[in-house]
Design an enzyme around this catalytic site. Structure first.
Site, mmCIF file in Angstrom:
data_model
loop_
_atom_site.group_PDB
_atom_site.id
_atom_site.type_symbol
_atom_site.label_atom_id
_atom_site.label_comp_id
_atom_site.label_asym_id
_atom_site.label_seq_id
_atom_site.Cartn_x
_atom_site.Cartn_y
_atom_site.Cartn_z
ATOM 1 N N GLN A 167 -9.403 -54.683 -74.957
ATOM 2 C CA GLN A 167 -8.952 -53.870 -73.539
ATOM 3 C C GLN A 167 -7.747 -54.594 -72.815
ATOM 4 O O GLN A 167 -7.919 -55.700 -72.257
ATOM 5 C CB GLN A 167 -9.998 -53.875 -72.528
ATOM 6 C CG GLN A 167 -9.879 -53.041 -71.191
ATOM 7 C CD GLN A 167 -11.041 -53.168 -70.314
ATOM 8 O OE1 GLN A 167 -11.920 -54.138 -70.589
ATOM 9 N NE2 GLN A 167 -10.943 -52.410 -69.503
ATOM 10 N N GLU B 283 -20.253 -47.270 -66.608
ATOM 11 C CA GLU B 283 -21.085 -48.393 -67.314
ATOM 12 C C GLU B 283 -21.952 -48.762 -66.077
ATOM 13 O O GLU B 283 -21.626 -49.873 -65.575
ATOM 14 C CB GLU B 283 -20.314 -49.435 -67.873
ATOM 15 C CG GLU B 283 -20.112 -49.068 -69.400
ATOM 16 C CD GLU B 283 -21.253 -48.835 -70.236
ATOM 17 O OE1 GLU B 283 -22.251 -49.578 -70.245
ATOM 18 O OE2 GLU B 283 -20.907 -48.106 -71.078
ATOM 19 N N ASN C 162 -17.557 -60.222 -58.111
ATOM 20 C CA ASN C 162 -18.677 -59.873 -57.246
ATOM 21 C C ASN C 162 -18.452 -59.664 -55.703
ATOM 22 O O ASN C 162 -18.988 -58.958 -55.134
ATOM 23 C CB ASN C 162 -19.831 -61.116 -57.331
ATOM 24 C CG ASN C 162 -20.681 -61.107 -58.725
ATOM 25 O OD1 ASN C 162 -20.325 -60.493 -59.426
ATOM 26 N ND2 ASN C 162 -21.889 -61.934 -58.926
ATOM 27 N N GLU C 163 -17.171 -60.460 -55.347
ATOM 28 C CA GLU C 163 -16.863 -60.202 -54.027
ATOM 29 C C GLU C 163 -16.017 -58.692 -53.998
ATOM 30 O O GLU C 163 -16.246 -57.916 -52.783
ATOM 31 C CB GLU C 163 -15.722 -61.089 -53.632
ATOM 32 C CG GLU C 163 -16.295 -62.444 -53.400
ATOM 33 C CD GLU C 163 -16.781 -63.227 -54.744
ATOM 34 O OE1 GLU C 163 -16.369 -62.975 -55.773
ATOM 35 O OE2 GLU C 163 -17.617 -63.994 -54.572
#
Lengths: 400, 386
Positions: free
Chosen positions: A126, A245, A384-385
């Site tokens: 990717q 996803e 995650n932020e």
């Protein structure tokens, strides 16, 4: 509400278990348990075994080679594969590009590209992240310029997982510099990794392992029809991946297996004469992880049954946050359970039998490397932020 | 699997929401609680009229024979509205324990009173040395004569005990012949001679009591659940009640979170809405993630209520550990994000926190549940080397 697995689901689980446990070669299972990045050979072998059984891509629509299973059955299948220490199949073709192709691709692309992904013949990587476009994909600088019957690609990709295994890349590039990326300026291109002008340089991560790379694209010439779907749809397609996803980032099947292995190892490690698993502090940390993993699992089950309604999108972000944190805590606790042995990398170079540094038992192999590599879990697939910002926007209607 | 409410449950939820929005006012409730030392009779009668007090009473006794899942629907909305009713004590624990007793005329009369809103119950388990362990008690029940029981002991921290019409009391039953003593459950009218009640408020504005039992003579029909099955019946009723309490906590957490998000949108500092600051946005997101995870654990707990006792206990404690941790985070951060306003007694947000603190210490706290979870969970199920 109906909060029980049905008899049919349990029967399905037994059917899958019987096949999978017998089908995973034991040396492959050991390597998966150790947690190093899977070798290309292991990925190919396991992909082929599942392909022959018709199970390589259960989550695909049946017409393209999927199994027609329910979402819960797919989840049970993944759980059983993880429990049997089967390798985790390459993500990029089966999980990302496949759905992109059957959603956005032309009929010719579907016919030509999906079968070799399914069979494991073609490996994809990717090409999204760039040195100045990590979480901020709109900043992609790689360009694709039309020249007669060809596109000419120039730019640099980074953190490209499995680029060194890959036969082909799906690559995000700017096709119209006068239009903002979100409004038609981006497209996804599909091309061979052995095209002239492509060079791959390994990036060794802090686990001293090699799974990610830099990819340099220097006047790479590809055919005019090598664009996925329509020119200018790249932003829509990239966003589709984020929403497609929703539960796999939670990584529940793998974490359940990791927890089981953690307990087994904690039962064998000793401090003086005492089993480490019997230390109250360790028991408590294991129990907390186990409880948090139950919560994550039930959030995934809710998601599989549309139990989140309109909150589905932010829930996906929540699952990613919690899933990555649990993976990190599990791997950290494992290396903590190893006590002083946790200071050694125990990678493949150090032997794997009875001659390990620190007189360590063989189950230590891979543990420290995986703990280090999993620091990436809260960074990749949308840091995650970024996930927290998505939640704030989608749940509370707040913008930054 | 299916996670959506049934049509009946949706109607039930709507009826509680309507009660909360049309009848309930937090400040008036807290004033009335302080003044009257009991939840409004008018409102409690509405609970009866709306059928909520019938829900958990067995059909054989004239109730609706509802499930714990049905009860969580009510509890969640009561939590969201911070309704201070003795719902858990009377309509859940009272109904479950009375329902498990022999269908004597006395029991049926109590259940009728419960369903009609005439009789409020409180469960008197705790003693100074018990700390959630139901058999760590010294209250004694002694048979006297042919048809009398005498109770002696000190019960403490009896929630909703200040205005209960009757207590369900745990005691160690000893027969005159000696032998092994076991836990049994008794019904003790609060008006019985020898019952002394010390009433006091808990931090959520509700009322609890210490109950002294000094030579309380009762007819033998006061025995509700005999010692051969009291422990099992009590543990089961408590585990069901814990999950219903978890649902109340979830409603309160969602209420606090929604109120906090609104506050951040409305309040401006340094020329910007507080909601535009990323550090505060991320805090809200963390609260949201905890709340949703807690809801998933509520469903998991519900799914295990009919499992074998050990599995049920482990699952319920796992749920309560999650609820406790989420409640502390969400409740305290809701205050934090309100700044000074979060500290004002007249503003609702602190009341969410106080109620969540009480829930987190009712019928088990974080350590108790964590301990029970680890005791009930085999740490290594598989044999052999990894």
């Amino acid at each position: 509400m109906d909060l029980k697995f049905s008899k049919e689901d349990e029967a399905f689980r037994m059917m899958v278990r019987e096949f999978v446990r017998a089908a995973v070669p034991s040396d492959m299972a050991l390597r998966t348990r150790q947690g190093f990045h899977s070798t290309k050979e292991d990925l190919q072998t396991w992909n082929r075994i599942l392909f022959e059984k018709g199970w390589a891509a259960p989550h695909w629509p049946k017409e393209y080679g999927g199994t027609g299973w329910t979402p819960l059955q797919i989840y049970i299948f993944e759980e059983e594969c993880a429990a049997a220490d089967a390798p985790f199949l390459s993500y990029f073709g089966l999980r990302l590009l496949g759905p992109l192709i059957y959603t956005f691709g032309s009929d010719e692309q579907k016919a030509a590209l999906l079968p070799p992904i399914l069979s494991g013949e073609t490996f994809w990587c990717q090409g999204f992240s760039e040195p100045s476009a990590g979480s901020d994909l709109a900043s992609v600088k790689t360009t694709a310029v039309r020249d007669g019957n060809e596109w000419v690609i120039n730019g640099q990709k980074i953190w490209t997982t499995e680029a060194h295994y890959a036969d082909r890349m799906f690559c995000l590039a700017r096709t119209d510099p006068t239009v903002p990326p979100q409004k038609g300026g981006l497209s996804i291109f599909l091309f061979d990794m052995n095209a002239p002008g492509i060079s791959v340089r390994p990036i060794i991560t802090i686990d001293e392992g090699h799974s990610v790379n830099e990819v340099f694209l220097d006047n790479v010439r590809i055919p005019a029809d090598a664009v996925l779907g329509r020119v200018g749809d790249g932003w829509t397609q990239a966003k589709f991946l984020l929403s497609h996803e929703r539960v796999s980032n939670a990584q529940v099947p793998r974490s359940k297996r990791d927890l089981e292995l953690l307990k087994q190892i904690a039962a064998q490690e000793r401090a003086g004469g005492q089993r480490i698993i019997d230390l109250p502090e360790v028991r408590q940390r294991i129990a907390e992880l186990e409880i948090d993993l139950y919560g994550l699992e039930w959030s995934v089950l809710r998601e599989l049954f549309n139990g989140h309604g309109a909150k589905s999108q932010p829930i996906a972000s929540g699952l990613k946050i919690l899933g990555s944190e649990i993976q990190q805590r599990l791997s950290t606790l494992l290396t903590d359970v190893l006590g002083p042995k946790g200071i050694v990398l125990y990678d493949e170079k150090e032997g794997s039998g009875d001659d390990l540094p620190g007189n360590a038992p063989s189950y230590v192999v891979g543990s420290t490397a995986r703990q280090l590599f999993l620091r990436a879990a809260s960074i990749y697939a949308g840091a995650n932020e970024i996930q927290r910002t998505i939640i704030a926007k989608q749940v509370f209607n707040l913008s930054s | 699997m299916k996670f959506s409410l049934t049509d009946e449950q949706s109607l039930l939820r709507d009826s509680v929401r309507r009660f909360v929005s049309e009848e309930h006012d937090l400040n008036r409730q807290q004033e009335a609680l302080r003044r009257d030392a009991r939840f409004s009779d008018a409102h409690w009668n509405m609970f009866a009229e709306l059928g909520w007090l019938y829900l958990m009473v067995p059909e054989s006794a004239g109730g609706l024979g509802g499930s714990a899942e049905d009860a969580t629907v009510i509890a969640e909305e009561l939590g969201r509205g911070l309704v201070g009713a003795p719902f858990l004590s009377t309509a859940i624990l009272g109904a479950a324990l009375l329902g498990a007793g022999e269908p004597t005329p006395q029991r049926n009369e109590l259940l009728s009173g419960l369903m009609e809103g005439r009789c409020r119950l409180a469960l008197a388990l705790e003693e100074s040395a018990s700390r959630y362990e139901v058999d760590a008690i010294s209250t004694a029940a002694q048979a006297s004569g042919d048809d009398e029981i005498v109770l002696n002991g000190q019960k403490v921290l009896v929630q909703d005990g200040a205005d209960a019409d009757a207590f369900i009391v745990s005691a160690i039953a000893s027969s005159r012949g000696g032998g092994i003593s076991h836990l049994a459950l008794y019904v003790v009218p609060s008006s019985a001679a020898g019952v002394e009640i010390r009433r006091y408020r808990t931090i959520d504005g509700r009322w609890a009591a210490d109950v002294s039992l000094n030579n309380v003579h009762l007819p033998s029909s006061a025995l509700l659940i005999p010692s051969n099955r009291a422990r099992e019946v009590l543990e089961r009723a408590l585990d069901h009640a814990r999950i219903i309490l978890a649902s109340e906590a979830l409603g309160a957490m969602e209420g606090a979170l929604a109120m906090t998000a609104d506050y951040l949108k409305g309040r401006t500092q340094f020329g910007r809405a507080l909601a535009s600051y990323q550090s505060l946005q991320h805090r809200l997101s963390d609260m949201f993630v905890k709340v949703e995870n807690a809801r998933s654990m509520l469903y998991r707990g519900l799914s295990m209520l009919d499992a074998e006792p050990d599995q049920r206990a482990a699952a319920v404690s796992a749920t309560m550990v999650t609820i406790n941790q989420a409640a502390e985070f969400v409740g305290s951060q809701a205050i934090q994000l309100h700044g000074g306003m979060g500290m004002a007694e007249e503003y609702p947000i602190g009341h969410f926190y106080k109620r969540l603190r009480v829930i987190g210490k009712s019928y088990g706290d974080l350590s108790w549940h964590m301990n029970r979870y680890t005791q009930m969970t085999p740490m290594v199920e598989m044999q052999g080397a990894a």
